[in-house]
Design a protein around this motif. Structure first.
Motif, PDB file in Angstrom:
ATOM      1  N   MET A 150     -40.703   5.837  23.082  1.00 28.46           N
ATOM      2  CA  MET A 150     -41.732   5.505  22.098  1.00 28.46           C
ATOM      3  C   MET A 150     -41.198   4.605  20.994  1.00 28.46           C
ATOM      4  O   MET A 150     -40.038   4.705  20.600  1.00 28.46           O
ATOM      5  N   VAL A 151     -42.086   3.715  20.518  1.00 26.72           N
ATOM      6  CA  VAL A 151     -41.760   2.839  19.389  1.00 26.72           C
ATOM      7  C   VAL A 151     -42.897   2.889  18.379  1.00 26.72           C
ATOM      8  O   VAL A 151     -44.034   3.270  18.708  1.00 26.72           O
ATOM      9  N   ALA A 152     -42.581   2.515  17.157  1.00 22.90           N
ATOM     10  CA  ALA A 152     -43.599   2.489  16.095  1.00 22.90           C
ATOM     11  C   ALA A 152     -44.501   1.278  16.284  1.00 22.90           C
ATOM     12  O   ALA A 152     -44.025   0.155  16.444  1.00 22.90           O
ATOM     13  N   LYS A 195     -47.842  -3.455   5.832  1.00 24.34           N
ATOM     14  CA  LYS A 195     -47.467  -2.428   4.842  1.00 24.34           C
ATOM     15  C   LYS A 195     -45.998  -2.593   4.482  1.00 24.34           C
ATOM     16  O   LYS A 195     -45.210  -3.149   5.261  1.00 24.34           O
ATOM     17  N   PRO A 196     -45.584  -2.074   3.336  1.00 23.26           N
ATOM     18  CA  PRO A 196     -44.155  -2.092   3.008  1.00 23.26           C
ATOM     19  C   PRO A 196     -43.351  -1.340   4.068  1.00 23.26           C
ATOM     20  O   PRO A 196     -43.835  -0.352   4.638  1.00 23.26           O
ATOM     21  N   VAL A 197     -42.132  -1.791   4.326  1.00 19.76           N
ATOM     22  CA  VAL A 197     -41.289  -1.160   5.345  1.00 19.76           C
ATOM     23  C   VAL A 197     -41.079   0.316   5.036  1.00 19.76           C
ATOM     24  O   VAL A 197     -41.094   1.164   5.933  1.00 19.76           O
ATOM     25  N   SER A 198     -40.930   0.617   3.750  1.00 16.07           N
ATOM     26  CA  SER A 198     -40.693   2.016   3.363  1.00 16.07           C
ATOM     27  C   SER A 198     -41.854   2.905   3.773  1.00 16.07           C
ATOM     28  O   SER A 198     -41.669   4.064   4.165  1.00 16.07           O
ATOM     29  N   GLU A 199     -43.060   2.389   3.703  1.00 11.34           N
ATOM     30  CA  GLU A 199     -44.242   3.172   4.077  1.00 11.34           C
ATOM     31  C   GLU A 199     -44.250   3.452   5.578  1.00 11.34           C
ATOM     32  O   GLU A 199     -44.610   4.550   6.015  1.00 11.34           O
ATOM     33  N   ILE A 200     -43.841   2.481   6.363  1.00 11.90           N
ATOM     34  CA  ILE A 200     -43.757   2.682   7.821  1.00 11.90           C
ATOM     35  C   ILE A 200     -42.693   3.730   8.128  1.00 11.90           C
ATOM     36  O   ILE A 200     -42.917   4.664   8.921  1.00 11.90           O
ATOM     37  N   ARG A 201     -41.515   3.571   7.502  1.00 11.55           N
ATOM     38  CA  ARG A 201     -40.427   4.521   7.753  1.00 11.55           C
ATOM     39  C   ARG A 201     -40.835   5.941   7.353  1.00 11.55           C
ATOM     40  O   ARG A 201     -40.514   6.918   8.042  1.00 11.55           O
ATOM     41  N   ASP A 202     -41.547   6.015   6.262  1.00 11.25           N
ATOM     42  CA  ASP A 202     -41.966   7.333   5.785  1.00 11.25           C
ATOM     43  C   ASP A 202     -42.915   8.000   6.780  1.00 11.25           C
ATOM     44  O   ASP A 202     -42.844   9.203   7.013  1.00 11.25           O
ATOM     45  N   ALA A 203     -43.801   7.191   7.389  1.00 14.99           N
ATOM     46  CA  ALA A 203     -44.759   7.759   8.352  1.00 14.99           C
ATOM     47  C   ALA A 203     -44.046   8.337   9.569  1.00 14.99           C
ATOM     48  O   ALA A 203     -44.514   9.315  10.178  1.00 14.99           O
ATOM     49  N   TYR A 204     -42.904   7.743   9.954  1.00 19.71           N
ATOM     50  CA  TYR A 204     -42.192   8.174  11.171  1.00 19.71           C
ATOM     51  C   TYR A 204     -40.909   8.946  10.837  1.00 19.71           C
ATOM     52  O   TYR A 204     -40.032   9.091  11.690  1.00 19.71           O
ATOM     53  N   ARG A 205     -40.818   9.459   9.594  1.00 23.73           N
ATOM     54  CA  ARG A 205     -39.553  10.060   9.159  1.00 23.73           C
ATOM     55  C   ARG A 205     -39.124  11.249  10.023  1.00 23.73           C
ATOM     56  O   ARG A 205     -37.936  11.544  10.160  1.00 23.73           O
ATOM     57  N   ASN A 206     -40.103  11.941  10.617  1.00 26.46           N
ATOM     58  CA  ASN A 206     -39.775  13.100  11.452  1.00 26.46           C
ATOM     59  C   ASN A 206     -39.440  12.712  12.897  1.00 26.46           C
ATOM     60  O   ASN A 206     -39.179  13.575  13.733  1.00 26.46           O
ATOM     61  N   TYR A 207     -39.475  11.389  13.165  1.00 25.33           N
ATOM     62  CA  TYR A 207     -39.227  10.914  14.531  1.00 25.33           C
ATOM     63  C   TYR A 207     -38.191   9.794  14.499  1.00 25.33           C
ATOM     64  O   TYR A 207     -38.493   8.629  14.785  1.00 25.33           O
ATOM     65  N   PRO A 208     -36.969  10.129  14.152  1.00 27.57           N
ATOM     66  CA  PRO A 208     -35.931   9.087  14.013  1.00 27.57           C
ATOM     67  C   PRO A 208     -35.722   8.296  15.304  1.00 27.57           C
ATOM     68  O   PRO A 208     -35.357   7.128  15.257  1.00 27.57           O
ATOM     69  N   GLN A 209     -35.955   8.941  16.471  1.00 31.80           N
ATOM     70  CA  GLN A 209     -35.734   8.219  17.726  1.00 31.80           C
ATOM     71  C   GLN A 209     -36.753   7.086  17.890  1.00 31.80           C
ATOM     72  O   GLN A 209     -36.432   6.026  18.421  1.00 31.80           O
TER      73      GLN A 209
END
Length: 1017
Positions: A150-152, A195-209
């Motif tokens: 999976m990818v974002a 969206k800001p990169v931080s917002e994307i990272r925050d949305a997927y924070r529980n899915y580091p893979q």
């Protein structure tokens, strides 16, 4: 994090330009960005350059959709990955291969599936895109096992809510439906914003893979491109050395044909050019063009090589062009120089009848994997914007018509119209569809799909997905394979002369048409109707003002008529100096030295460059920027502004008067995009003279050919009139004499069946074919037996007089047709072995009014043939003055009766003014000017005859009437409807006029220009 970004190249879907997308990414400090427009790679090269400029790593790919269904997103790992994507799209677009819904055959491409379209089996390079709102599904046992795949996925389509509204409008336009009828599946979600990169990272924070997979893909994708190397086919033979040897051989063979023996200047110039051509590695380009021309000659086609290519003596000796650059002092550096790394640009015209054969040869010779047309983006235009958006909001047709035909200020004020205006302005400059460039062909060294996907428009030749500017930017130079009707007229005339008179004219011998006293006389009097490029009212007026009586003056005229020269006032000044060569001084010595041939006036692009270099002291590099700006290529406002600054600094250092420098730069600036190089003007002048030569010496055949090639500036009626004025005897179409096209027997001209609009082309062709096969038609009944026509078609043929050979009146033929047709069905007719004698009918004699035929002709052809329009007037007055006498009436009032030929609308500060062209009762042409205040009282009222009162103004041998009063004169009622007053005037509305429009201001008058005529020191 951004694997899926759209721009407005995702037609009728995206809302962002490439510039807006990249600019927004920079503002959000995005380090890597992927462009994946829907089924297109149109924007990838502009995107690549902009990203590098902003310090962003560019990744490119395509979002693959089958109509509205999203299959997957592709991301190229390398340049070869882009080629794989291009080949997939090309097979679908050009060969109707279905797009694979899953597991496409890729090696250098990552594939990302939406959650709705995940295949049973995922290959190593294939992943699943998970949107933030879909993350809760990952807990589902079905998907949890695939988390490593999976990818974002955070698509980008819009910026704001307003953009989203515009996106929905575009989707409704694409679906041809009301915006209220769209479903959620038809448009994107409102949150598809960058969206800001931080917002994307925050949305997927529980899915580091998922984040790691996304970063890995973006890290693995590398798109780099070398813009500096030419991409055109390199060699005509196998190697550069062989190309050089062949080009040299051909050039010297041509030298023997074009020049006398031991012509030193020509030989030296050939050597100089060959050295530059070889040094720049362009031998192959010349040879490919020569090969195309050789095929054309073999097929007996006519061509004209024009544009800057005519500056080359090698082109001349190879037969690509017919302009001697030594005779006209054309310099090769305007075409090719060692500072230029892009290939030369040949523009070659063929007849519209032959162009497709030339194109087919090119595609067959060089292979469809290596040849394609340039594309072009067709943008939403004013009328289409308002019509399309109005339909989306449910406006009825009559309101749409108002929106598209009236200025915005006159539109009704209501909430829906306000919305149409609001979003219509946003749509300006948006691409609406891709189309074929009118003439630009690319021939590539590598398979062309290495650079772009191809599309197949209705014309049948593939196109690339980018336009000519991108093509040139990435290293392609197009071959311009153009078509025009003028060459068709020339070729057909030569054929008709041979057929009609038994005379062979070698029209390719340009010596024939450069120094003919009779042709020069026609030229100086503007008697050029039908002649390529020199038949419009403006051009004929210019020829008369110049008393243009030779080839070199015609070359200049071909350029000064261009908007840049005319609007700058230089056309007006050239006319003055040409007529008064002793009444001016050169602005400055440089103008005398460099532009003595044109009286110190900048006429050609080369002249502008000369003045920039020798007066302004600019560098050769700046001269090239100026050349490109004038030809419409690479118009960089920043580069032009710098050039302007450099020009004034340099002029000041050289001690030039400031006022003169300002005036000189004003003239330079006005040329941009609207001037010819001298070679282009010379090429046009050759073809114009070829046309004129044929018109002077073989006028009947020439005018018939112009009619058959569907004319030029004017409607068919005008060319028929000109044929009559040239000594032709005009006959209506006849089933026993006419062909599909107009034909001539001696001086008898029979209009072609093609001119009868209401008869199918298939039937119009079949009539002469059947006559050729089985002999002339003996009677109406014989015709009906042999030609499968219905009663409507038969009646039209009767009304136009196509059966007059029977000696029977139309009334009688109509009755006979109905009697015969009652026993025949078109689909059952066949030829008889035994010819039965025609049945004889005894019918009462019916009288016909003399002018009934003329009204039949107007209804069927659009103009009368058996009489003049003046014969149909209720008045017998024919005017007090005729056109041939106008030169005697300068500053005097005249009253004239005239038939309207054409009018041109021109905007002015006081409103729209018109220029009219007319013929008098003797058939001669003259021109009028109508100012806005006068038009309010005396407007044009459609085609027909008018009584004119005006004042004659003779301007350098050319009279124009400034109209003071004008009234349309009534024609007699239609005698065919003597008992029906309404219908008695119905057909009158079919009398035509030619109407043209320009948005440019009228040419300035002498008093408005204020050019110095004395030396400024």
């Amino acid at each position: 994090m951004y694997l899926n970004c759209h721009t407005y190249h995702s037609l009728r879907y995206g809302t962002l330009s490439i510039e807006e997308l990249v600019q927004q990414a920079q503002e959000l400090q995005v380090s890597t960005l992927a462009l994946t427009d829907i089924n297109t790679v149109t924007g990838i090269y502009d995107f690549y350059k902009l990203c590098l400029d902003k310090g962003i790593k560019p990744v490119v790919g395509v979002e693959v959709r089958n109509e509205d269904e999203l299959y997957y997103i592709t991301l190229a790992k390398s340049q070869s990955g882009i080629a794989e994507i291009n080949r997939l799209l090309t097979a679908h677009n050009c060969e109707n291969s279905p797009l694979p819904g899953s597991n496409p055959d890729f090696r250098e491409v990552y594939v990302v599936y939406p959650l709705e379209n995940v295949p049973e089996k995922l290959l190593e390079h294939e992943f699943i895109g998970i949107r933030p709102e879909q993350l809760n599904l990952v807990f589902n046992s079905l998907w949890k096992r695939l988390i490593h795949k999976m990818v974002a996925l955070a698509p980008v389509t819009v910026r704001t809510q307003r953009d989203h509204n515009l996106h929905r409008i575009l989707r409704a336009v694409d679906h041809n439906t009301l915006i209220s009828k769209l479903t959620e599946a038809d448009f994107c979600k409102p949150d598809e914003v960058l969206k800001p990169v931080s917002e994307i990272r925050d949305a997927y924070r529980n899915y580091p893979q998922i984040l790691a997979n996304t970063e890995k893909i973006l890290e693995d994708c590398h798109f780099s491109f070398d813009f500096s190397t030419p991409k055109n086919k390199k060699h005509f033979t196998a190697t550069q050395a062989e190309d050089e040897e062949l080009l040299r051989t051909l050039a010297y063979e041509g030298l023997k044909k074009r020049y006398p023996e031991n012509h030193t200047a020509a030989r030296l110039r050939i050597e100089k050019e060959l050295k530059v051509i070889n040094q720049l590695d362009f031998c192959g380009y010349f040879l490919i063009t020569w090969d195309i021309v050789q095929y054309s000659n073999k097929m007996g086609f006519m061509h004209v090589g024009r544009g800057s290519g005519a500056n080359s003596i090698v082109s001349y000796c190879l037969g690509i062009t017919d302009i001697c650059p030594i005779e006209l002092d054309l310099y090769f550096e305007r075409f090719l120089n060692l500072n230029r790394n892009s290939p030369p640009d040949f523009d070659i015209d063929w007849s519209w009848q032959n162009r497709d054969a030339i194109l087919q040869y090119i595609f067959d010779k060089y292979g469809r994997d290596h040849v394609a047309f340039c594309g072009t983006n067709v943008e939403f235009k004013y009328r289409s914007i308002f019509r399309e958006i109005g339909k989306v909001f449910g406006l009825p047709k009559d309101e749409l018509d108002v929106l598209t035909t009236k200025p915005m200020a006159e539109h009704e004020e209501n909430s829906v119209v306000r919305l149409v205006h609001k979003y219509g302005k946003l749509l300006e400059k948006f691409p609406n569809q891709r189309s074929m460039h009118s003439c630009g062909i690319l021939i590539s060294e590598e398979p062309i799909t290495n650079f772009t996907a191809l599309e197949m428009p209705p014309k049948g030749f593939p196109i690339v997905q980018f336009d000519m500017h991108v093509a040139e930017d990435i290293g392609f130079e197009k071959f311009d394979i153009l078509s025009q009707r003028g060459l068709g007229s020339i070729k057909d005339t030569v054929d008709l002369i041979r057929q009609n008179r038994g005379i062979s004219v070698d029209i390719k011998d340009t010596a024939l048409s450069k120094d003919e006293a009779a042709a020069n006389e026609f030229l100086s009097r503007g008697k050029t109707i039908g002649c390529f490029y020199i038949e419009s009212p403006a051009m004929r007026g210019l020829l008369r003002r110049l008393k243009c009586g030779d080839y070199k003056t015609l070359v200049a005229a071909s350029s000064i008529i261009r908007p840049g020269v005319a609007q700058s006032g230089m056309m007006r000044e050239y006319i003055f100096r040409h007529n008064n060569p002793t009444q001016f001084e050169y602005f400055h010595e440089v103008f005398k030295e460099q532009l003595g041939e044109t009286y110190g006036i900048m006429v050609y692009q080369e002249d502008v460059i000369k003045i920039a270099l020798y007066y302004g002291g600019l560098s050769a590099a700046d001269g090239d920027i100026l050349r490109r700006a004038m030809s419409g290529k690479g118009r960089s406002l920043a580069a032009l502004q710098k050039l302007k600054d450099d020009f004034f600094i340099s002029c000041s250092k050289l001690g030039h008067p400031e006022q003169l420098s300002k005036e000189v730069y004003r003239q330079i600036e006005s040329f941009a995009g609207y001037s010819f190089c001298k070679a282009h003007s010379a090429s046009y002048a050759v073809e114009s003279y070829q046309s004129l030569y044929l018109k002077v010496y073989y006028p009947v055949e020439f005018m018939v050919s112009v009619i058959n090639n569907q004319g030029g500036f004017y409607r068919t009626e005008v060319y028929v009139h000109e044929a009559r004025m040239s000594g032709g005897i005009i006959h209506n179409p006849c089933v026993n004499k006419s062909l599909f096209k107009t034909t001539v027997y001696g001086k008898d001209i029979y209009l072609g069946l093609m001119h009868i609009e209401k008869i199918e082309g298939r039937i119009a062709r079949h009539i002469p074919e059947q006559r050729e096969k089985a002999g002339e038609y003996k009677s109406l009944e014989d015709f009906i037996k042999r030609i499968p026509v219905g009663i409507e078609t038969l009646q039209i043929l009767i009304f136009i007089g196509a059966f007059r050979f029977t000696g029977k009146q139309k009334n009688e033929l109509l009755i006979e047709a109905r009697l015969i047709m009652s026993t025949y069905k078109p689909e059952c007719r066949m030829e008889s072995l035994l010819e039965e004698p025609p049945k004889k009918y005894s019918l009462p004699e019916l009288e016909r009014n003399t002018f009934e035929d003329a009204f039949d002709e107007i209804e069927i052809l659009g103009f009368p043939v058996t009489c003049s329009p003046f014969d149909l007037l209720q008045t017998r007055f024919r005017g007090r003055i005729m056109a041939n006498d106008l030169l005697k009436y300068h500053k005097k009032q005249v009253k004239m009766l005239a038939y309207l030929i054409s009018r041109k609308h021109v905007p002015t500060k006081r409103g729209t003014m018109f220029f009219g062209t007319w013929i008098d009762a003797e058939g001669e042409y003259f021109d009028t000017a109508h100012f806005p205040d006068n038009l309010q009282k005396y407007p044009f009222q459609g085609g027909g005859c008018y009584l004119l009162l005006g004042q004659v103004e003779v301007d350098f041998h050319f009279p124009t009437i400034t109209v003071l009063k004008m009234a349309k004169m009534p024609f007699i009622p239609d005698p065919r409807y003597a008992l029906d007053k309404e219908k008695a005037y119905e057909v009158h509305r079919k009398i035509n006029e030619d109407v043209s429009m320009t948005w440019r201001q009228p040419y300035p008058q002498e008093s408005e220009i204020g050019l110095p005529r004395n030396k400024m020191v």
